[in-house]
Design an enzyme around this catalytic site. Structure first.
Site: not given
Ligand code: ZN
Length: 160
Positions: A46, A51, A89-90, A131-132, A135
């Protein structure tokens, strides 16, 4: 299409609330394509627009269930149950941590054609949606971690 630079923890944009998308246009279409490409490049499941440095309420998800989800202006309608599991998380490279989230989620969003739809997800998909969506409100999972943030295995990092 292009791979965009992923912003990492410490970057202010990851703490900001994102703005609703009002209309679809070529720029936003390109952003969504780039988000998928950037996510696949990093083996993520995701990615949220902040991000890659864009303060818009857009999320892309692919948890290997055969679907590519685009969630624009997502709104969580219902959550149910609970699951505890490792999350990464990226934007927090090389780390992971244990997070408890709902195990079922129902979310309303617009797709890439700005058509409203409802998506229901369990387990990994539910975790990923939550999670997304966090953000988009400037929240990172590290604030939800139970115990310590762990370093992910070195051999994993060594792989291509
Ligand atoms: Zn993330």
């Amino acid at each position: 299409m292009a791979i965009r630079q992923v912003r990492t923890i410490g970057d202010e944009i990851l703490t900001k609330e994102c703005k609703p998308v009002k209309e679809m246009n070529d720029r936003t279409r390109e952003l969504i394509e780039d988000m998928f490409e950037t996510m696949y490049e990093s083996n993520g499941c995701g990615l949220a627009a902040p991000q890659v440095g864009i303060r818009k309420r857009i999320v892309v998800i692919d948890v290997d269930d055969g679907n590519q989800y685009v969630l624009i202006n997502p709104e969580i309608l219902e959550t149910e149950g609970s699951q505890t599991g490792m999350e990464g998380c990226l934007s927090v490279p090389g780390k992971s941590g244990q997070v408890t989230r709902a195990s079922h989620v129902k979310v309303k969003a617009l797709n890439e054609n700005m058509e409203e739809y409802v998506l229901e997800g369990d387990d990994l998909l539910a975790r990923c949606i939550l999670h997304e969506c966090d953000h988009l409100d400037g929240k990172l999972y590290v604030d939800l971690v139970e115990g310590e943030l762990c370093d992910t295995a070195a051999e994993e990092e060594g792989e291509e």
